[in-house]
Motif scaffolding. Structure first.
Motif, short mmCIF file in Angstrom:
data_model
loop_
_atom_site.label_atom_id
_atom_site.label_comp_id
_atom_site.label_asym_id
_atom_site.label_seq_id
_atom_site.Cartn_x
_atom_site.Cartn_y
_atom_site.Cartn_z
N ARG A 89 18.91 27.28 -12.11
CA ARG A 89 18.42 26.11 -13.09
C ARG A 89 17.92 25.19 -12.31
N LEU A 139 14.70 26.12 -10.24
CA LEU A 139 13.39 26.37 -10.78
C LEU A 139 13.05 25.70 -11.94
N ASP A 196 12.74 24.59 -15.84
CA ASP A 196 12.31 25.31 -17.05
C ASP A 196 11.42 26.58 -16.57
N LYS A 197 11.25 26.77 -15.39
CA LYS A 197 10.38 28.27 -15.11
C LYS A 197 11.56 29.16 -14.86
N GLN A 198 12.84 28.91 -14.74
CA GLN A 198 13.97 29.79 -14.34
C GLN A 198 13.74 31.15 -15.19
N VAL A 199 13.62 31.22 -16.69
CA VAL A 199 13.68 32.66 -17.21
C VAL A 199 12.38 33.33 -16.86
N PRO A 200 11.00 32.86 -16.99
CA PRO A 200 10.23 33.73 -16.59
C PRO A 200 10.15 34.17 -15.40
N LEU A 201 10.30 33.20 -14.39
CA LEU A 201 10.28 33.44 -12.99
C LEU A 201 11.26 34.65 -12.58
N ALA A 202 12.46 34.27 -12.90
CA ALA A 202 13.69 35.15 -12.61
C ALA A 202 13.40 36.47 -13.21
N GLY A 203 13.22 36.42 -14.51
CA GLY A 203 12.85 37.72 -15.16
C GLY A 203 11.91 38.59 -14.63
N ILE A 260 16.62 36.54 -19.14
CA ILE A 260 16.05 36.91 -17.92
C ILE A 260 16.06 38.43 -18.09
N PHE A 283 13.04 39.39 -20.31
CA PHE A 283 11.81 39.32 -19.34
C PHE A 283 11.65 40.39 -18.48
N MET A 284 12.57 40.79 -17.90
CA MET A 284 12.77 41.98 -16.63
C MET A 284 12.40 43.16 -17.61
N GLY A 322 4.67 35.13 -13.20
CA GLY A 322 5.84 34.31 -13.74
C GLY A 322 5.26 32.94 -14.07
N VAL A 334 2.97 33.20 -17.11
CA VAL A 334 3.71 33.22 -18.23
C VAL A 334 4.48 31.77 -18.72
N HIS A 335 4.82 31.17 -17.61
CA HIS A 335 5.46 29.84 -17.83
C HIS A 335 4.32 29.04 -18.60
N PHE A 377 6.53 24.92 -25.56
CA PHE A 377 8.14 25.32 -24.79
C PHE A 377 8.67 24.20 -24.18
N GLY A 422 11.96 24.00 -22.38
CA GLY A 422 12.97 24.24 -21.45
C GLY A 422 14.06 25.11 -22.24
#
Lengths: 335, 250, 254
Positions: free
Chosen positions: A32, A35, A37-44, C151, C154-155, C204, C207-208, C216, C218
Motif C-alpha cells: 500500500r 503503490l 492507490d495503484k495497488q489494486v490494479p497494479l498488483a492484480g 487484487i 483484477f487477477m 495496470g 486501468v488505474h 476513483f 483510493g
C-alpha cells in the motif's frame, strides 16, 4: 509444489497459517505504501501475469517441459512485499477455485511458495548485486541465481515443516535430500527463465524493476551479450556447489528403499526414547541414522531461511523510501 | 446533463523520459459540438486526452471545462464533467460484471440504491446494451465492449465526452452502431481517430494535431479535401473515398 | 493448465447449491475441509461418511460426475507421490503381492489420497456452482481483507488476456522457425515473458488511469445489494455440522 489437504499435521497447518497471515499482513501494508492507490490494479494485473506465466510451458530437455514458479521473479520486479503478496493471491486462488493445493494446506503452501521465495529470493538477489558487476549482465546473473536458490529455499522450508508435521514415516533427511535434490534441478530452470525475463524488462523499462531502482541507469544500459553457455555453466556450478555442501550434511541418508529394509522395526523403539519430549514429529525423526547431525542440518537450514527471509524484509523496509516515489511516477509515453 | 464548452490554452507536457508530447496546444470547442482530433501516431492526441480530466497535469497552459479549470482541488468535479473513453476497452472494463462496471463511476460520486440502478439502466439503454448487465466484461464481443465502455462513462452524466480511437478493432456493424449512439448523445465530444470517414460522418469540425500542437482547424470535409495537408501529416483517405461525394450523399 | 481453463471452472445451473449465498457456501466448505483434514486416517468409516455427504451435495448441485472427476485430475501429481510412500516409508513391513511395503506408509498413502481427494472435490463443488466474482464477494463478507479480494478479482479479470498475450508471443516465435528443444532454447520465450510483464504493468497503469477518470479516490465503492437468507446458512451449516460431527466422533473413537 502445491501440497494437498492433510499432507502435514493440523498443528503445522495452523502454525504456518499464522505465520503466513502475518506475512501477508505486513506485505499488504508495505504494498500500500509502495503503490498507493495503484495497488489494486497494479498488483492484480501483475498477479495475473505470474499466474499466466505459470501456465506457460517451456522446454527443459528431452521433450519434458517446465514452467516458472515466479516468486523470485515477482520480488525482483515488484519488490519483495508486492511480490509475496501477489504470489500469495495466486496460490490462494489456485486452491479455492482450481482445487490446486489444499485449502487447509494454504498455511504452508503460501509460506513456502510466496513468502520464502519472494523475501528469500530478494535477499539473495540484493546480496549477489554487492559482488556482481552492477550492469545488465550482472542483474541477469543475480536474478537467475537468486531465483534458482529461492526454489531450493522453498524446498528446504517444506522439509523443515516436515520435521514438525510429518503425516507418514519418511525421515527428515530423506525428505530433505529428495526435496532439495529435485528442486536443485527445478531451480536451474527457474533461474534461467527468471534471469532472461528480468533481462528483457531491464532492457525495455529499467525503471520498472524494483530490485535495481538504486542502480545507475547508464550502467544498466551497457549490455554485453550473455551467452546461453555461460549462463548454463554458472547455474550448473552453483547447483554443484550447493549439492556438495548439502550432501556433506545429508550423506548419512541412504536410499529410501534400502533404508526400509535396514530399519525395519528396530529404530522406532530406540528413537522414541531419545526424542520422547521433542517437538518434532515422530514420523520425521523415526529412523534417522544420525539424529543429532540431521537435526543440526535442520537447524542450520532453519537459520538460513530465517536469515534470508529476514534480510528480504529488511531490504523491503529499507528500499521503501526510494520505492515510494514510484507511486508518484507519471505514466510512460503512450505510443 | 447539459453540454459544456472546452477551452485549451498553450498546453505543454513533457514525459519523465524527456519526450515533449504537447508543445503549446490551443483549442476552443463550444458546448455540444463534436470535433474530430486527427493526426499521425505520436502526435500527442492521447496525451491531450489524459489532460482533459486531470490524469496528467500540464507543465504549462490550462484546460477549462465550462467555468472550471482542470486542476486540484476541482478534479472530482472535473472528472464528473468529463467522461474519458479509453482506447482499449479492456483497460476500461475492470469490474467482474457489466452492472458493477457501469456502477463504478456513479458509486464513486456517492450514489447508491435506486438512483444508482437508474443511472446504470439509463446508460446501458443509451448505448443499446441493456440486457448485458450480468455478463462478465471479458465475455463480451468487441463491439459490445466498446459500447459498455461508453456506458461506464455516460453513467456519470458527463457534459463532455473524450473518446480515444473508438472505432479501432470494430467490425463494420459495430462501427455503425457506435456512430448512431454517438450521434444521439447531446454532449460536447472530442473524438480522437485515424478513421477519416468516421470523422467525416460524425463531426462537422476537425482539427489536425501534430508535434503536440494544432496545425489545422476547420470543417471536416474541407480538411479531408486538402491532399497536401493529409500527406504532410501522414493521413490518408481510404482508396476510392471522396469526401465531397460522401458529404453530399449524407 | 491451458489458457482457456478459467471458463471450465464454473458450470451454469439453477440448483439450490448454485443459488446459495456465497459466504454461507464458503463457510460450509471451509468447515468441511477442516473436518476432513482432521479426521484420523484409521477411521475409514468416517471418510466413507464424508464422501457420502459430498455425493449428496454433488447430486443436489446437479454437477455431472464426469465434470468433478475431470477436474480432480489436478491432484494426479500427488497421487503419484502417495503411491510412492509405502515403498520409501519406514516401520513395520507387510507383504503385498510379494513386495514388502511399510504398514505405516500404506496408512500414509491412504491418508494423503483420501484427504487430497475429498478436499479438492469440495473446492471443485464450490467453484463449479459459484461464479468467480461471487466467490470473491463471499470471501469479502467472511472478513477477508478487501484489498486481497480486489487484487484476486483484477487477477482473474486479466488472466485470460495475459495468458493470451503469452500464447501469441509463442505462436509468433514458432511461426518464425523457433524450435524449442531444451532449456537453452527457452531464452526467447523467457524474454517474451519479460516483455509481457512490461505490457501488463503498463496496462495496470492504464486501468488505474481509467479508474481515476471515473472518480476513483483510493477506496472501492461499496456496491453491496445482496441479502443473505437465513435458509442459506441453515443449509450450509447442516452440511458443515455433518462433516464436523463425523470428524469429532472419529477423533474420539480412534
Amino acid at each position: 509444489m502445491h501440497a494437498p489437504d492433510g499432507f502435514l499435521t493440523a498443528g503445522t497447518a495452523v502454525a504456518t497459517g499464522a505465520i503466513s497471515v502475518g506475512a501477508i499482513g505486513v506485505s499488504l501494508r508495505q504494498a500500500r505504501e509502495q503503490l498507493g492507490d495503484k495497488q489494486v490494479p497494479l498488483a492484480g494485473i501483475s498477479a495475473a501475469f505470474i499466474f499466466a506465466a505459470q501456465m506457460f510451458n517451456f522446454p527443459v530437455a528431452a521433450g519434458t517441459t517446465g514452467h516458472l514458479l515466479g516468486g523470485a521473479l515477482a520480488a525482483i520486479l515488484l519488490g519483495p512485499a508486492v511480490g509475496s503478496l501477489i504470489v500469495a493471491v495466486v496460490v490462494i486462488v489456485q486452491a479455492l477455485l482450481f482445487a490446486d493445493g489444499g485449502v487447509t494446506a494454504l498455511g504452508y503452501n503460501v509460506l513456502n511458495m510466496a513468502v520464502v521465495t519472494a523475501f528469500g529470493g530478494y535477499a539473495i538477489f540484493r546480496a549477489l548485486l554487492r559482488v556482481l558487476p552492477r550492469t545488465a549482465t550482472g542483474v541477469v546473473f543475480a536474478s537467475g541465481i537468486a531465483a534458482g536458490l529461492s526454489v531450493v529455499l522453498s524446498a528446504t522450508a517444506f522439509s523443515l515443516e516436515w520435521l514438525f508435521g510429518a503425516s507418514f514415516p519418511v525421515p527428515f533427511d530423506t525428505v530433505f535430500g529428495a526435496m532439495v535434490g529435485v528442486h536443485l534441478l527445478i531451480g536451474v530452470g527457474e533461474g534461467v527463465l527468471t534471469g532472461f525475463a528480468v533481462g528483457a524488462v531491464v532492457a525495455a523499462r529499467p525503471d520498472l524493476v524494483a530490485g535495481v531502482r538504486d542502480l545507475d541507469r547508464t550502467a544498466l544500459r551497457d549490455r554485453t551479450s550473455i551467452g546461453m553457455r555461460g549462463f548454463a555453466l554458472a547455474g550448473l556450478l552453483v547447483s554443484l556447489l550447493f549439492a556438495t555442501v548439502v550432501s556433506q550434511f545429508a550423506a548419512p541418508a541412504p536410499d529410501g528403499l534400502e533404508r526400509v529394509a535396514q530399519d525395519t522395526g528396530f529404530d522406532a523403539a530406540a528413537e522414541d526414547h531419545a526424542l520422547a519430549d521433542s517437538p518434532f514429529a515422530d514420523y520425521a525423526t523415526a529412523g534417522l541414522g544420525n539424529e543429532p547431525l540431521s537435526l543440526a542440518v535442520a537447524g542450520a537450514a532453519g537459520v538460513v531461511i530465517t536469515l534470508a527471509v529476514g534480510l528480504g524484509l529488511v531490504a523491503a523496509v529499507r528500499d521503501r523510501g526510494s520505492a515510494g516515489d514510484r507511486a508518484g511516477d507519471r505514466q510512460h509515453s503512450p505510443t | 446533463m447539459t453540454a459544456l464548452p472546452v477551452e485549451v490554452r498553450g498546453l505543454v507536457f513533457t514525459y519523465p523520459d524527456g519526450h515533449r508530447a504537447l508543445d503549446g496546444l490551443d483549442l476552443a470547442v463550444p458546448a455540444g459540438e463534436r470535433v474530430a482530433l486527427l493526426g499521425p501516431n505520436g502526435a500527442g492526441k492521447t496525451t491531450f486526452a489524459l489532460h482533459c480530466n486531470g490524469i496528467h497535469a500540464p507543465d504549462e497552459g490550462s484546460v477549462t471545462i465550462g467555468d472550471l479549470r482542470v486542476a486540484e482541488p476541482d478534479l472530482p468535479e472535473v472528472r464528473r464533467r468529463v467522461g474519458l473513453v479509453f482506447q482499449g476497452a479492456d483497460d476500461q472494463l475492470f469490474m467482474p460484471s457489466v452492472r458493477e462496471d457501469v456502477a463504478f463511476g456513479p458509486a464513486n460520486l456517492g450514489l447508491r440504491g435506486d438512483e444508482l440502478d437508474r443511472r446504470v439502466a439509463t446508460a446501458l439503454a443509451a448505448v443499446g446494451a441493456d440486457g448485458l448487465e450480468d455478463r462478465a466484461p471479458h465475455h463480451l464481443s468487441g463491439g459490445e465492449k466498446r459500447r459498455v465502455a461508453l456506458a461506464t462513462v455516460l453513467a456519470m452524466e458527463p457534459a463532455v465526452l473524450v473518446l480515444d480511437e473508438p472505432t479501432s478493432g470494430l467490425d463494420p456493424a459495430g462501427r455503425r452502431e457506435l456512430v448512431e449512439v454517438l450521434q444521439s448523445l447531446p454532449q460536447t465530444q472530442l473524438v480522437i481517430t485515424h478513421d477519416l470517414p468516421f470523422a467525416l460522418e460524425l463531426c462537422g469540425r476537425a482539427v489536425v494535431i501534430d508535434g503536440g500542437r494544432v496545425v489545422a482547424d476547420g470543417p471536416t470535409a474541407t480538411l479531408l479535401g486538402d491532399q497536401e495537408l493529409l500527406r504532410a501529416h501522414r493521413m490518408e483517405l481510404p482508396y476510392g473515398f471522396d469526401p465531397t461525394v460522401a458529404i453530399r450523399t449524407r | 493448465m491451458g489458457a482457456g481453463h478459467a471458463h471450465t471452472l464454473y458450470r451454469h445451473g439453477h440448483s439450490h447449491v448454485h443459488r446459495m449465498a456465497p459466504q454461507a457456501k464458503l463457510a460450509a466448505a471451509f468447515v468441511s475441509v477442516v473436518a476432513v483434514a482432521t479426521t484420523p486416517r484409521e477411521a475409514v468409516w468416517a471418510f466413507a461418511l464424508h464422501a457420502g455427504v459430498l455425493a449428496v451435495v454433488v447430486a443436489a448441485a446437479e454437477l455431472p460426475l464426469g465434470f468433478v472427476l475431470r477436474r480432480l485430475l489436478v491432484i494426479v501429481p500427488f497421487v503419484g507421490v502417495a503411491l510412492l510412500i509405502p515403498f520409501v516409508a519406514g516401520g513395520e513391513q507387510v507383504e503385498v503381492l510379494g513386495v514388502g511395503l511399510s504398514r505405516e506408509g500404506l496408512w500414509g498413502a491412504w491418508n494423503v489420497l483420501a484427504k487430497a481427494g475429498l478436499g479438492a472435490s469440495i473446492s471443485i463443488v464450490v467453484a463449479g456452482t459459484t461464479e468467480e466474482a461471487r466467490i470473491l464477494e463471499g470471501l469479502e463478507r467472511l472478513r477477508v481483507p478487501t484489498t486481497l479480494t480486489l487484487i484476486a478479482g483484477f487477477m482473474l479479470r486479466y488472466l485470460v488476456l495475459i495468458a493470451e498475450e503469452l500464447r501469441r508471443a509463442r505462436t509468433a516465435m514458432l511461426a518464425r522457425g523457433w524450435v524449442p528443444r531444451w532449456l537453452g532454447d527457452a531464452r526467447p520465450a523467457a524474454s517474451a515473458a519479460g516483455v509481457v510483464f512490461v505490457r501488463s504493468y503498463e496496462r495496470g497503469e492504464r486501468v488505474h488511469a481509467a479508474m481515476l477518470s471515473r472518480g476513483f479516490t483510493g477506496t472501492m465503492p461499496e456496491l453491496d445489494t445482496h441479502v443473505t437468507s437465513g435458509t442459506d446458512w441453515v443449509l450450509g451449516m447442516g452440511v458443515a455440522t455433518a462433516a464436523a460431527a463425523t470428524a469429532v466422533v472419529a477423533v474420539v473413537t480412534t
